[in-house]
Write an enzyme that holds these catalytic residues in place. Sequence first.
Site, PDB file in Angstrom:
ATOM      1  N   HIS A 199      79.760 -81.195  10.616  1.00 53.86           N
ATOM      2  CA  HIS A 199      78.825 -80.475  11.444  1.00 53.86           C
ATOM      3  C   HIS A 199      80.032 -79.543  11.949  1.00 53.86           C
ATOM      4  O   HIS A 199      80.853 -79.631  12.723  1.00 53.86           O
ATOM      5  CB  HIS A 199      78.136 -80.962  12.608  1.00 53.86           C
ATOM      6  CG  HIS A 199      77.225 -79.836  13.127  1.00 53.86           C
ATOM      7  ND1 HIS A 199      76.033 -79.652  12.790  1.00 53.86           N
ATOM      8  CD2 HIS A 199      77.625 -79.137  14.123  1.00 53.86           C
ATOM      9  CE1 HIS A 199      75.513 -78.554  13.502  1.00 53.86           C
ATOM     10  NE2 HIS A 199      76.465 -78.165  14.587  1.00 53.86           N
ATOM     11  N   CYS A 200      79.888 -78.029  11.813  1.00 51.49           N
ATOM     12  CA  CYS A 200      81.017 -77.182  12.236  1.00 51.49           C
ATOM     13  C   CYS A 200      80.243 -76.277  13.408  1.00 51.49           C
ATOM     14  O   CYS A 200      79.389 -75.422  13.121  1.00 51.49           O
ATOM     15  CB  CYS A 200      81.357 -76.240  10.971  1.00 51.49           C
ATOM     16  SG  CYS A 200      82.675 -74.923  11.634  1.00 51.49           S
TER      17      CYS A 200
END
Length: 307
Positions: free
Chosen positions: A154-155
């Site tokens: 998850h960025c």
Amino acid sequence: MHRSGATMAWNVFKFCTALRGLGSIMILLVLGVVGVTYYAVVLTNYGPALYDGGFDSVIAVVVLIVFHFLLVMLLWSYFSVVLTDPGCVPPNWRPAVDEEGGENDPLNGSEFSSVPADPSHQRIRYCRKCNELKPPRCHHCSVCGRCILKMDHHCVWVVNCVGALNYKYFLLFLFYTFLETSLVTLALLPHFIAFFSEGEIPGTPGTLATTFLAFVLNLAFTLSVLGFLIMHISLVAGNTTTIEAYEKKTTPKWRYDLGRKKNFEQVFGMDKRYWFIPAYSDEDLRRIPALQGLEYPSKPDFDSEEF
């Protein structure tokens, strides 16, 4: 013990909520860096140089053309990652075959549970948080609150998960960011060096400060993005993800490592015309099931009992 567990769960929830809120700020930060860079390169330095004549004008034209091309590709790739769903499990999804190799599957962990299945399935991956079956290489994201197909990570920079359907776009974002920031760093290097010279530097204090800031920011991004780019190139070459590499499942016996060429095609497709743009051809989407995030070919001679 129950109270401690409840407190931990509550803290994790607060952390995930904070990440969601942080994401919008990160988009504004990215656009802010782009704005500062654009002002320093185009409006302050190389735009005015177009009117100087001679060799300086030629250099300015080349820099501005390449700069704008890379900027368009960077923003196109970036917003493709932001706006593209990374891939979720279809409603009532059921596996056609046991693609995870039964009880000895190395990816089976504490979040998986045995569920009723037909006799050909010894164990099926199941997410207790989503209460649904999980396709191969699928992981649950606590920030998004759902299972993501071929989840890489998850960025917060893109306010999204990076998964099967937008991983290529993320890699292109890194690629064009590295090229753009490298160009800006080299283009502004003479102006940065001029700060430390004894001669008089043209420009107002505001434009000089903007140029200095743009150089420092782009140099920092160049060095940091290069590290990420090298890491992800190695992951693509081995047909694995950040999560799978962290779980140390990328052994020489890794079932999904089909060789560098086929591994590359499972991310970028086979149509060379689409390799450097954040899109896929319809033909690739039809002939490469891995691009849809649900089915992944494995080595024909793979024996899961060797693990």
